[in-house]
Design a protein around this motif. Structure first.
Motif, PDB file in Angstrom:
ATOM      1  N   ASP A   1     -13.479   9.729  57.756  1.00 57.33           N
ATOM      2  CA  ASP A   1     -14.274  10.858  57.267  1.00 57.33           C
ATOM      3  C   ASP A   1     -13.619  11.493  56.042  1.00 57.33           C
ATOM      4  OD1 ASP A   1     -12.098  12.207  58.335  1.00 57.33           O
ATOM      5  OD2 ASP A   1     -13.210  13.022  60.042  1.00 57.33           O
ATOM      6  N   ALA A   2     -14.150  12.631  55.618  1.00 56.80           N
ATOM      7  CA  ALA A   2     -13.657  13.287  54.404  1.00 56.80           C
ATOM      8  C   ALA A   2     -12.179  13.641  54.511  1.00 56.80           C
ATOM      9  CB  ALA A   2     -14.490  14.541  54.129  1.00 56.80           C
ATOM     10  N   GLU A   3     -11.737  14.030  55.705  1.00 58.33           N
ATOM     11  CA  GLU A   3     -10.328  14.387  55.897  1.00 58.33           C
ATOM     12  C   GLU A   3      -9.427  13.187  55.650  1.00 58.33           C
ATOM     13  OE1 GLU A   3      -7.520  16.753  59.163  1.00 58.33           O
ATOM     14  OE2 GLU A   3      -9.457  15.928  59.785  1.00 58.33           O
ATOM     15  N   VAL A   4      -9.864  12.022  56.084  1.00 53.08           N
ATOM     16  CA  VAL A   4      -9.082  10.798  55.859  1.00 53.08           C
ATOM     17  C   VAL A   4      -9.043  10.478  54.365  1.00 53.08           C
ATOM     18  CG1 VAL A   4      -8.891   8.329  56.342  1.00 53.08           C
ATOM     19  CG2 VAL A   4      -9.618   9.902  58.152  1.00 53.08           C
ATOM     20  N   PHE A   5     -10.194  10.567  53.714  1.00 53.94           N
ATOM     21  CA  PHE A   5     -10.223  10.288  52.268  1.00 53.94           C
ATOM     22  C   PHE A   5      -9.357  11.280  51.493  1.00 53.94           C
ATOM     23  CE2 PHE A   5     -14.326   8.175  53.412  1.00 53.94           C
ATOM     24  CZ  PHE A   5     -13.978   6.899  52.963  1.00 53.94           C
TER      25      PHE A   5
ATOM     26  N   THR B   1     -17.714   7.929  48.245  1.00 49.92           N
ATOM     27  CA  THR B   1     -18.187   7.914  46.852  1.00 49.92           C
ATOM     28  C   THR B   1     -17.564   9.050  46.061  1.00 49.92           C
ATOM     29  OG1 THR B   1     -20.267   6.881  47.532  1.00 49.92           O
ATOM     30  CG2 THR B   1     -20.244   8.004  45.394  1.00 49.92           C
ATOM     31  N   ALA B   2     -17.494  10.228  46.669  1.00 49.82           N
ATOM     32  CA  ALA B   2     -16.903  11.390  46.000  1.00 49.82           C
ATOM     33  C   ALA B   2     -15.434  11.154  45.664  1.00 49.82           C
ATOM     34  CB  ALA B   2     -17.050  12.628  46.868  1.00 49.82           C
ATOM     35  N   HIS B   3     -14.758  10.334  46.452  1.00 56.13           N
ATOM     36  CA  HIS B   3     -13.342  10.040  46.216  1.00 56.13           C
ATOM     37  C   HIS B   3     -13.143   8.752  45.420  1.00 56.13           C
ATOM     38  CE1 HIS B   3     -12.832  13.050  49.399  1.00 56.13           C
ATOM     39  NE2 HIS B   3     -11.572  13.144  49.035  1.00 56.13           N
ATOM     40  N   GLY B   4     -14.236   8.149  44.982  1.00 57.03           N
ATOM     41  CA  GLY B   4     -14.136   6.926  44.189  1.00 57.03           C
ATOM     42  C   GLY B   4     -13.689   5.722  44.988  1.00 57.03           C
ATOM     43  N   VAL B   5     -14.025   5.687  46.280  1.00 61.85           N
ATOM     44  CA  VAL B   5     -13.609   4.599  47.157  1.00 61.85           C
ATOM     45  C   VAL B   5     -14.803   3.701  47.468  1.00 61.85           C
ATOM     46  CG1 VAL B   5     -12.670   4.014  49.428  1.00 61.85           C
ATOM     47  CG2 VAL B   5     -11.775   5.994  48.180  1.00 61.85           C
ATOM     48  N   CYS B   6     -14.602   2.408  47.361  1.00 63.42           N
ATOM     49  CA  CYS B   6     -15.621   1.424  47.718  1.00 63.42           C
ATOM     50  C   CYS B   6     -15.582   1.181  49.228  1.00 63.42           C
ATOM     51  CB  CYS B   6     -15.360   0.113  46.976  1.00 63.42           C
ATOM     52  SG  CYS B   6     -16.435  -1.247  47.456  1.00 63.42           S
ATOM     53  N   VAL B   7     -16.753   1.165  49.857  1.00 64.74           N
ATOM     54  CA  VAL B   7     -16.863   0.857  51.283  1.00 64.74           C
ATOM     55  C   VAL B   7     -17.669  -0.430  51.448  1.00 64.74           C
ATOM     56  CG1 VAL B   7     -17.618   1.633  53.561  1.00 64.74           C
ATOM     57  CG2 VAL B   7     -16.790   3.308  51.883  1.00 64.74           C
TER      58      VAL B   7
ATOM     59  N   LEU C   1      -9.759  -6.172  44.969  1.00 63.36           N
ATOM     60  CA  LEU C   1      -8.554  -5.734  44.258  1.00 63.36           C
ATOM     61  C   LEU C   1      -8.200  -6.667  43.099  1.00 63.36           C
ATOM     62  CD1 LEU C   1      -6.285  -4.596  47.236  1.00 63.36           C
ATOM     63  CD2 LEU C   1      -7.624  -3.155  45.691  1.00 63.36           C
ATOM     64  N   ASN C   2      -8.448  -7.972  43.274  1.00 66.90           N
ATOM     65  CA  ASN C   2      -8.109  -8.946  42.223  1.00 66.90           C
ATOM     66  C   ASN C   2      -9.172  -9.036  41.137  1.00 66.90           C
ATOM     67  OD1 ASN C   2      -5.732  -9.587  43.452  1.00 66.90           O
ATOM     68  ND2 ASN C   2      -6.342 -11.619  44.148  1.00 66.90           N
ATOM     69  N   ASP C   3     -10.433  -9.069  41.564  1.00 68.04           N
ATOM     70  CA  ASP C   3     -11.513  -9.402  40.628  1.00 68.04           C
ATOM     71  C   ASP C   3     -12.621  -8.360  40.533  1.00 68.04           C
ATOM     72  OD1 ASP C   3     -10.283 -11.972  40.274  1.00 68.04           O
ATOM     73  OD2 ASP C   3     -11.139 -12.556  42.211  1.00 68.04           O
ATOM     74  N   GLY C   4     -12.508  -7.279  41.327  1.00 68.36           N
ATOM     75  CA  GLY C   4     -13.547  -6.243  41.301  1.00 68.36           C
ATOM     76  C   GLY C   4     -14.837  -6.662  41.992  1.00 68.36           C
ATOM     77  N   CYS C   5     -14.790  -7.678  42.853  1.00 67.32           N
ATOM     78  CA  CYS C   5     -15.997  -8.152  43.541  1.00 67.32           C
ATOM     79  C   CYS C   5     -16.481  -7.101  44.534  1.00 67.32           C
ATOM     80  CB  CYS C   5     -15.712  -9.458  44.254  1.00 67.32           C
ATOM     81  SG  CYS C   5     -17.135 -10.088  45.168  1.00 67.32           S
ATOM     82  N   GLU C   6     -17.749  -6.687  44.400  1.00 67.72           N
ATOM     83  CA  GLU C   6     -18.325  -5.650  45.257  1.00 67.72           C
ATOM     84  C   GLU C   6     -19.541  -6.169  46.025  1.00 67.72           C
ATOM     85  OE1 GLU C   6     -19.163  -2.160  43.004  1.00 67.72           O
ATOM     86  OE2 GLU C   6     -17.060  -1.748  42.561  1.00 67.72           O
ATOM     87  N   LYS C   7     -19.564  -7.437  46.330  1.00 69.00           N
ATOM     88  CA  LYS C   7     -20.764  -8.070  46.927  1.00 69.00           C
ATOM     89  C   LYS C   7     -21.264  -7.344  48.186  1.00 69.00           C
ATOM     90  CE  LYS C   7     -22.519 -12.438  48.757  1.00 69.00           C
ATOM     91  NZ  LYS C   7     -22.228 -13.852  49.056  1.00 69.00           N
ATOM     92  N   PHE C   8     -20.354  -6.887  49.026  1.00 68.42           N
ATOM     93  CA  PHE C   8     -20.780  -6.273  50.291  1.00 68.42           C
ATOM     94  C   PHE C   8     -20.621  -4.747  50.294  1.00 68.42           C
ATOM     95  CE2 PHE C   8     -19.628 -10.689  51.385  1.00 68.42           C
ATOM     96  CZ  PHE C   8     -20.860 -11.104  51.867  1.00 68.42           C
ATOM     97  N   ARG C   9     -20.620  -4.159  49.123  1.00 71.58           N
ATOM     98  CA  ARG C   9     -20.492  -2.702  49.014  1.00 71.58           C
ATOM     99  C   ARG C   9     -21.699  -2.017  49.665  1.00 71.58           C
ATOM    100  NH1 ARG C   9     -17.775   0.578  44.397  1.00 71.58           N
ATOM    101  NH2 ARG C   9     -18.251   2.712  45.015  1.00 71.58           N
ATOM    102  N   VAL C  10     -21.457  -0.940  50.434  1.00 74.93           N
ATOM    103  CA  VAL C  10     -22.548  -0.246  51.115  1.00 74.93           C
ATOM    104  C   VAL C  10     -22.708   1.206  50.646  1.00 74.93           C
ATOM    105  CG1 VAL C  10     -22.462  -1.699  53.178  1.00 74.93           C
ATOM    106  CG2 VAL C  10     -21.035   0.354  53.080  1.00 74.93           C
ATOM    107  N   ASN C  11     -21.763   1.714  49.854  1.00 76.23           N
ATOM    108  CA  ASN C  11     -21.945   3.060  49.291  1.00 76.23           C
ATOM    109  C   ASN C  11     -22.251   2.948  47.800  1.00 76.23           C
ATOM    110  OD1 ASN C  11     -19.245   2.215  48.743  1.00 76.23           O
ATOM    111  ND2 ASN C  11     -18.648   4.337  48.332  1.00 76.23           N
ATOM    112  N   LYS C  12     -22.751   4.039  47.234  1.00 81.30           N
ATOM    113  CA  LYS C  12     -23.185   4.011  45.827  1.00 81.30           C
ATOM    114  C   LYS C  12     -22.035   4.365  44.890  1.00 81.30           C
ATOM    115  CE  LYS C  12     -27.907   5.193  47.110  1.00 81.30           C
ATOM    116  NZ  LYS C  12     -28.992   6.171  47.038  1.00 81.30           N
TER     117      LYS C  12
END
Length: 306
Positions: free
Chosen positions: A60-64, A89-95, A295-306
């Motif tokens: 959650d937000a506390e973890v981020f 998303t607010a913390h710039g983290v890919c999920v 981390l290596n190539d920026g692949c976001e194929k399974f990203r679920v947040n915007k």
């Protein structure tokens, strides 16, 4: 780069070994937080990590807020409602999730629960068979398709409804596409639920919908607790002594279900759909591969947040 596996319900050792192999081959460090009992342990563990692999753990937000270096969280499994996507998303983290890795395990459990229900929970009385029964699959994603595949072997007549899956995609698998959710329920002797918990689906499985099902109906839920309107399901089961409910997600009102509907209700003690050695390994290693790709190539194929 440091990758954390944070699991209050740990992966099998063989899965952790597979994850470690992927992470260390990429030159990253792997650290473990297993069977933790307090949130503070998680908050302490995430402080300097760049990536996290989780299962049903709450992020959650506390973890981020605590994870200042975090770039990516991967949920090893299909569902991801245990992660606050807006906070990510607010913390710039890919999920990401790992769709498909647990699908066969969940589907096999769904069919097992159907057999259990039609055989009257193995109580020694005469039950019935799945052959010839009309099975409705509510949501035709990875799990739903595996349910259809297995159910064909039982000789069931299979129907499916998915608002986001074209009819021709469903029908090419030899499954009959229902035109509406109401048609699916009114047609099916057994409905297998595979919808996610969203604003639109929460508590959508209600009295009106379930009451459309034929006499002797069975609802099988290996999806999410939140999609069931428990108050209305209880009322339905009071009004219809022919109706059975079997679920892999214990309801909030589990005690009330047990007290009032003995012989017509069953819940696993904890969610077991993905609890197989194979699914455990597949999802964990997929999560590791996706982290390395990101981390290596920026692949976001399974990203679920915007």
């Amino acid at each position: 780069m440091k990758v954390l596996i944070a699991t209050d319900k740990p992966f099998a050792k063989v899965a952790v070994d597979g994850i470690r192999k992927e992470i260390e081959a990429a030159g990253y460090e792997l650290v473990l937080l297993e069977k933790y009992t307090e949130k503070q342990q998680l908050l302490d563990a995430v402080k300097d990590v760049n990536a996290i692999i989780i299962r049903s753990d709450i992020i959650d937000a506390e973890v981020f807020d605590a994870a200042k270096e975090l770039k990516i969280v991967v949920r090893a499994g299909a569902g991801y409602d245990n992660v606050d996507l807006d906070a990510a998303t607010a913390h710039g983290v890919c999920v990401m999730n790992t769709p498909g890795q647990n699908s066969n395990a969940v589907a096999e459990l769904a069919l097992g629960m159907m057999v259990y229900a039609v055989r009257n929970f193995y109580n020694g009385t005469s039950g019935s068979e799945l052959m010839g029964k009309k099975l409705g699959i509510h949501a035709y994603g990875n799990v739903g398709r595996n349910v259809a595949r297995i159910a064909k072997g039982f000789g069931m007549e299979i129907f499916a409804f998915d608002a986001f899956c074209p009819k021709e995609v469903i029908e090419k698998d030899g499954v009959k596409a229902a035109d509406s959710v109401e048609e699916l329920y009114s047609t099916s002797d057994i409905v297998s639920l595979h919808i996610p918990a969203t604003a639109e689906t929460k508590e959508s499985i209600n009295y009106e919908l379930l009451n459309k099902m034929p006499k002797g109906a069975i609802l099988v839920n290996t999806a999410r607790k939140e999609v069931i309107n428990e108050t209305e399901l209880i009322k339905l089961m009071q009004d219809r002594v022919d109706f059975k409910y079997v679920t892999d997600i214990m309801p909030a009102a589990d005690a009330k279900f047990n007290e009032n509907f003995a012989g017509r209700y069953f819940s696993t003690p904890k969610k077991m759909g993905a609890q197989t050695a194979e699914a455990n390994i597949n999802a964990g290693i997929a999560a590791a591969v996706q982290i390395v790709g990101f981390l290596n190539d920026g692949c976001e194929k399974f990203r679920v947040n915007k």
